[in-house]
Design a protein around this motif. Structure first.
Motif, PDB file in Angstrom:
ATOM      1  N   LEU A 124     -29.392 -68.070  -2.861  1.00  0.00           N
ATOM      2  CA  LEU A 124     -28.805 -68.271  -1.702  1.00  0.00           C
ATOM      3  C   LEU A 124     -27.545 -69.197  -1.301  1.00  0.00           C
ATOM      4  O   LEU A 124     -27.756 -70.131  -2.236  1.00  0.00           O
ATOM      5  N   PRO A 125     -26.937 -69.118  -0.278  1.00  0.00           N
ATOM      6  CA  PRO A 125     -26.021 -70.243  -0.123  1.00  0.00           C
ATOM      7  C   PRO A 125     -26.603 -71.515   0.326  1.00  0.00           C
ATOM      8  O   PRO A 125     -27.903 -71.609   0.685  1.00  0.00           O
ATOM      9  N   VAL A 126     -25.985 -72.561   0.089  1.00  0.00           N
ATOM     10  CA  VAL A 126     -26.745 -73.951   0.276  1.00  0.00           C
ATOM     11  C   VAL A 126     -27.463 -74.140   1.440  1.00  0.00           C
ATOM     12  O   VAL A 126     -28.352 -74.691   1.670  1.00  0.00           O
ATOM     13  N   LEU A 127     -26.508 -73.731   2.778  1.00  0.00           N
ATOM     14  CA  LEU A 127     -27.445 -74.054   4.158  1.00  0.00           C
ATOM     15  C   LEU A 127     -28.635 -73.228   4.226  1.00  0.00           C
ATOM     16  O   LEU A 127     -29.442 -73.577   4.855  1.00  0.00           O
ATOM     17  N   LYS A 128     -28.486 -71.776   3.853  1.00  0.00           N
ATOM     18  CA  LYS A 128     -29.692 -71.181   3.938  1.00  0.00           C
ATOM     19  C   LYS A 128     -30.844 -71.631   2.941  1.00  0.00           C
ATOM     20  O   LYS A 128     -32.098 -71.650   3.485  1.00  0.00           O
ATOM     21  N   ASN A 129     -30.462 -72.298   1.866  1.00  0.00           N
ATOM     22  CA  ASN A 129     -31.620 -72.731   1.040  1.00  0.00           C
ATOM     23  C   ASN A 129     -32.015 -73.992   1.713  1.00  0.00           C
ATOM     24  O   ASN A 129     -33.350 -74.151   1.507  1.00  0.00           O
ATOM     25  N   MET A 130     -31.520 -74.896   2.173  1.00  0.00           N
ATOM     26  CA  MET A 130     -31.688 -76.001   2.878  1.00  0.00           C
ATOM     27  C   MET A 130     -32.665 -75.642   4.148  1.00  0.00           C
ATOM     28  O   MET A 130     -33.641 -76.217   4.443  1.00  0.00           O
ATOM     29  N   ILE A 131     -32.414 -74.469   4.872  1.00  0.00           N
ATOM     30  CA  ILE A 131     -33.163 -74.051   5.905  1.00  0.00           C
ATOM     31  C   ILE A 131     -34.394 -73.786   5.391  1.00  0.00           C
ATOM     32  O   ILE A 131     -35.613 -73.954   6.081  1.00  0.00           O
ATOM     33  N   VAL A 132     -34.509 -72.931   4.362  1.00  0.00           N
ATOM     34  CA  VAL A 132     -35.950 -72.223   3.671  1.00  0.00           C
ATOM     35  C   VAL A 132     -36.711 -73.693   3.504  1.00  0.00           C
ATOM     36  O   VAL A 132     -38.041 -73.555   3.723  1.00  0.00           O
ATOM     37  N   TYR A 133     -36.175 -74.597   2.506  1.00  0.00           N
ATOM     38  CA  TYR A 133     -36.928 -75.509   2.359  1.00  0.00           C
ATOM     39  C   TYR A 133     -37.388 -76.446   3.323  1.00  0.00           C
ATOM     40  O   TYR A 133     -38.419 -77.200   3.406  1.00  0.00           O
ATOM     41  N   ILE A 134     -36.745 -76.835   4.390  1.00  0.00           N
ATOM     42  CA  ILE A 134     -37.130 -77.396   5.803  1.00  0.00           C
ATOM     43  C   ILE A 134     -38.159 -76.625   6.387  1.00  0.00           C
ATOM     44  O   ILE A 134     -39.262 -77.227   6.795  1.00  0.00           O
ATOM     45  N   LEU A 135     -38.148 -75.248   6.399  1.00  0.00           N
ATOM     46  CA  LEU A 135     -39.356 -74.614   7.125  1.00  0.00           C
ATOM     47  C   LEU A 135     -40.433 -74.600   6.001  1.00  0.00           C
ATOM     48  O   LEU A 135     -41.716 -74.640   6.487  1.00  0.00           O
ATOM     49  N   LEU A 136     -40.345 -74.866   4.642  1.00  0.00           N
ATOM     50  CA  LEU A 136     -41.408 -74.942   3.783  1.00  0.00           C
ATOM     51  C   LEU A 136     -42.167 -76.174   3.923  1.00  0.00           C
ATOM     52  O   LEU A 136     -43.164 -76.370   3.682  1.00  0.00           O
ATOM     53  N   MET A 137     -41.228 -77.160   4.389  1.00  0.00           N
ATOM     54  CA  MET A 137     -41.953 -78.746   4.545  1.00  0.00           C
ATOM     55  C   MET A 137     -42.514 -78.537   5.830  1.00  0.00           C
ATOM     56  O   MET A 137     -43.763 -79.238   5.847  1.00  0.00           O
ATOM     57  N   ILE A 138     -42.279 -78.008   6.821  1.00  0.00           N
ATOM     58  CA  ILE A 138     -42.933 -77.708   8.134  1.00  0.00           C
ATOM     59  C   ILE A 138     -44.366 -77.094   7.791  1.00  0.00           C
ATOM     60  O   ILE A 138     -45.524 -77.423   8.326  1.00  0.00           O
ATOM     61  N   GLY A 139     -44.299 -75.806   7.082  1.00  0.00           N
ATOM     62  CA  GLY A 139     -45.549 -75.188   7.050  1.00  0.00           C
ATOM     63  C   GLY A 139     -46.355 -75.893   5.970  1.00  0.00           C
ATOM     64  O   GLY A 139     -47.569 -75.754   6.110  1.00  0.00           O
ATOM     65  N   THR A 140     -45.929 -76.684   4.969  1.00  0.00           N
ATOM     66  CA  THR A 140     -46.609 -77.532   4.162  1.00  0.00           C
ATOM     67  C   THR A 140     -47.546 -78.388   5.029  1.00  0.00           C
ATOM     68  O   THR A 140     -48.701 -78.943   4.650  1.00  0.00           O
ATOM     69  N   PHE A 141     -46.756 -78.878   6.123  1.00  0.00           N
ATOM     70  CA  PHE A 141     -47.495 -79.757   6.824  1.00  0.00           C
ATOM     71  C   PHE A 141     -48.959 -79.276   7.695  1.00  0.00           C
ATOM     72  O   PHE A 141     -49.849 -79.903   7.459  1.00  0.00           O
TER      73      PHE A 141
END
Length: 102
Positions: A39-56
């Protein structure tokens, strides 16, 4: 099992954040093994931010409700690792067969 061990070793002061970091690392590994695409960098960052929220949210289940999320993530990583290894080996064998028949 993991919860009792961490409680025994570290106490209850920072148990939520310890489990958050463990769950985040294991979730990121599971994502990389099973679902990640280029994925492009921005989309990859969005995925990991959502992963952080879900992990919470998952960490709440893990610590407050005492569900075995860490153990499940370890099993998921193990199964996905075996799957990836077999897929890699199968692709390599397929390439070797194609090269030898050419």
């Amino acid at each position: 099992m993991v919860l009792e061990y961490i409680l025994k070793m570290n106490g209850t002061e920072h148990i939520f954040w310890i489990f958050y970091v463990i769950n985040l690392i294991l979730s990121a590994i599971a994502y990389q093994l099973g679902f990640a695409k280029k994925l492009p960098v921005l989309k990859n960052m969005i995925v990991y931010i959502l992963l952080m929220i879900g992990t919470f949210v998952v960490t709440i289940f893990s610590t407050v409700m005492r569900m075995p999320t860490v153990e499940c993530l370890v099993i998921i990583i193990f199964v996905l690792g075996i799957y990836r290894f077999r897929l890699h080996r199968e692709r390599k064998n397929r390439e070797d067969v194609q090269e030898s028949s050419s």
